[in-house]
Structure formats: C-alpha cells, structure tokens
Design a protein around this motif. Structure first.
Motif, PDB file in Angstrom:
ATOM      1  N   PRO A  68       0.835  -1.211   0.000  1.00 11.39           N
ATOM      2  CA  PRO A  68       0.000   0.000   0.000  1.00 11.39           C
ATOM      3  C   PRO A  68       0.871   1.264   0.000  1.00 11.39           C
ATOM      4  CG  PRO A  68      -0.699  -1.539   1.713  1.00 11.39           C
ATOM      5  CD  PRO A  68       0.588  -2.059   1.163  1.00 11.39           C
ATOM      6  N   ILE A  69       0.352   2.319  -0.637  1.00 13.26           N
ATOM      7  CA  ILE A  69       1.071   3.591  -0.726  1.00 13.26           C
ATOM      8  C   ILE A  69       0.176   4.663  -0.114  1.00 13.26           C
ATOM      9  CG2 ILE A  69       2.165   5.247  -2.277  1.00 13.26           C
ATOM     10  CD1 ILE A  69       2.207   2.917  -4.398  1.00 13.26           C
ATOM     11  N   SER A  70       0.656   5.320   0.948  1.00 14.31           N
ATOM     12  CA  SER A  70      -0.173   6.318   1.631  1.00 14.31           C
ATOM     13  C   SER A  70      -0.101   7.688   0.971  1.00 14.31           C
ATOM     14  CB  SER A  70       0.238   6.426   3.099  1.00 14.31           C
ATOM     15  OG  SER A  70       1.597   6.803   3.192  1.00 14.31           O
ATOM     16  N   GLY A  71       0.960   7.948   0.245  1.00 14.88           N
ATOM     17  CA  GLY A  71       1.117   9.235  -0.423  1.00 14.88           C
ATOM     18  C   GLY A  71       2.489   9.313  -1.051  1.00 14.88           C
ATOM     19  N   PRO A 102      -5.416   6.389   0.195  1.00 18.77           N
ATOM     20  CA  PRO A 102      -4.204   5.604  -0.036  1.00 18.77           C
ATOM     21  C   PRO A 102      -4.412   4.607  -1.174  1.00 18.77           C
ATOM     22  CG  PRO A 102      -5.385   4.756   1.874  1.00 18.77           C
ATOM     23  CD  PRO A 102      -6.130   5.976   1.410  1.00 18.77           C
ATOM     24  N   VAL A 103      -3.309   4.297  -1.858  1.00 13.95           N
ATOM     25  CA  VAL A 103      -3.335   3.297  -2.922  1.00 13.95           C
ATOM     26  C   VAL A 103      -3.238   1.937  -2.234  1.00 13.95           C
ATOM     27  CG1 VAL A 103      -2.147   2.378  -4.951  1.00 13.95           C
ATOM     28  CG2 VAL A 103      -2.227   4.859  -4.566  1.00 13.95           C
ATOM     29  N   THR A 104      -4.241   1.102  -2.465  1.00 12.75           N
ATOM     30  CA  THR A 104      -4.233  -0.224  -1.864  1.00 12.75           C
ATOM     31  C   THR A 104      -3.478  -1.198  -2.765  1.00 12.75           C
ATOM     32  OG1 THR A 104      -6.351  -0.744  -2.904  1.00 12.75           O
ATOM     33  CG2 THR A 104      -6.429   0.178  -0.680  1.00 12.75           C
ATOM     34  N   THR A 105      -3.226  -2.391  -2.256  1.00 11.56           N
ATOM     35  CA  THR A 105      -2.524  -3.389  -3.074  1.00 11.56           C
ATOM     36  C   THR A 105      -3.388  -3.779  -4.267  1.00 11.56           C
ATOM     37  OG1 THR A 105      -3.381  -5.194  -1.727  1.00 11.56           O
ATOM     38  CG2 THR A 105      -1.232  -4.315  -1.110  1.00 11.56           C
ATOM     39  N   GLY A 106      -2.719  -4.107  -5.354  1.00 13.12           N
ATOM     40  CA  GLY A 106      -3.417  -4.484  -6.575  1.00 13.12           C
ATOM     41  C   GLY A 106      -3.260  -3.427  -7.652  1.00 13.12           C
ATOM     42  N   ASP A 107      -4.189  -3.432  -8.587  1.00 10.12           N
ATOM     43  CA  ASP A 107      -4.137  -2.527  -9.734  1.00 10.12           C
ATOM     44  C   ASP A 107      -4.643  -1.134  -9.358  1.00 10.12           C
ATOM     45  OD1 ASP A 107      -3.254  -4.651 -11.251  1.00 10.12           O
ATOM     46  OD2 ASP A 107      -5.249  -5.132 -12.038  1.00 10.12           O
ATOM     47  N   PHE A 108      -4.037  -0.125  -9.962  1.00 10.81           N
ATOM     48  CA  PHE A 108      -4.498   1.250  -9.809  1.00 10.81           C
ATOM     49  C   PHE A 108      -4.075   2.037 -11.037  1.00 10.81           C
ATOM     50  CE2 PHE A 108      -0.214   1.363  -8.185  1.00 10.81           C
ATOM     51  CZ  PHE A 108       0.269   2.641  -8.417  1.00 10.81           C
TER      52      PHE A 108
END
Length: 161
Positions: A68-71, A102-108
C-alpha cells in the motif's frame, strides 16, 4: 477476379484492428532495467494521440503494487531531442492529486493532464515519470517517447481553408 478482391477485402477487415492497435501502442521502458520496482507499470494510454499543441492531453498510467502507498510524489521530466536530449520541462505533483489515496494493493491508475503550449516545437520527445513514496523512495521510474508533428489539427484546418 471479383472473388479474389472480396477475399482480400475480408482479410484486410480482419487484419486492420491488429495493425491499428500496434500503431497506437506506447513503448514503455523502466529507467533501470535491473531495479525491481515496488510499482509495476503495465501500460500508458495517451489521449488524444498523436499529441497536439494547445490541446489538453491526458496520460493514463496503468500500474499495480503489492505494498500500500499512503502518499508521495509524481515527478515528470520531459526532454526534447535536438541531436542530444535536452530537458525542457519538469513538474512534481502530489500523487494523491493523480490517483485515489491511499493506494491499496493491486491494480491502480494514475492520470495526468497537460496542455502543450502553441509554441512547442515539432520533433521527438522523451517523458520520464518517477513515482516516489512520502519518504522520497523511488517506487517506479518509466520512460517513453512521443512526437509532436509540424501542425496541429487546428493549424491544418486553417491552412487548408
């Protein structure tokens, strides 16, 4: 003879979607092929393509992450090919303005819109995009080439009138 021509026409109709999909494909490369980036980029779509001056262009980047990416930041550098690559534009944006955080795991997806000024010279360009987390750790770095033609659609319409 008519049967032969109709067979060629059918073959053309079958192959046309394959040919056109290759012509619009953006060849994306990682900046460092040996680096195992946390974010994997699967593709870039540019709309409209080819890119035109004075027209908003949207770059949609398809990616995935296992962490995960918070920012963080999206850093874009553009270079112009004038026998050597010369940096002509640089921008740093908050990642959360380009995707949902936040960007969660997986595709975005990351979406960036830019309008090139009317004075943008025609030629070959290279865009480098780096994605950094909030600690400035590089999560990915990609590069791809694009070109700007001699005339935009608006200029061509005026020239032909």
């Amino acid at each position: 003879m008519a049967g032969f021509q109709s067979n060629l026409f059918i073959i053309y109709l079958c192959l046309f979607p394959l040919v056109t999909s290759f012509t619009d494909a953006i060849d994306v490369k990682y900046c460092n092929k040996k680096n195992n980036y946390d974010v994997k980029v699967s593709g870039v779509e540019i709309t409209p393509y080819p890119i035109e001056r004075d027209v908003e262009t949207t770059f949609n980047i398809s990616a995935s992450t296992e962490t995960p990416i918070s920012g963080g930041n999206l850093v874009i550098d553009v270079s112009y090919n004038l026998l050597v690559w010369i940096g002509v534009y640089s921008e740093t944006s908050d990642l959360c303005t380009k995707t949902t955080c936040p960007v969660t795991t997986g595709d975005f997806a990351i979406s960036h819109t830019q309008s090139l000024p009317g004075v943008t010279p025609p030629g070959s360009y290279k865009l480098t995009m780096k994605l950094q987390d909030s600690n400035k750790k590089e999560l990915t770095c990609i590069t791809f080439d694009f070109s700007i033609g001699w005339y935009s659609a608006n200029e061509e319409a005026v020239a032909s009138s």
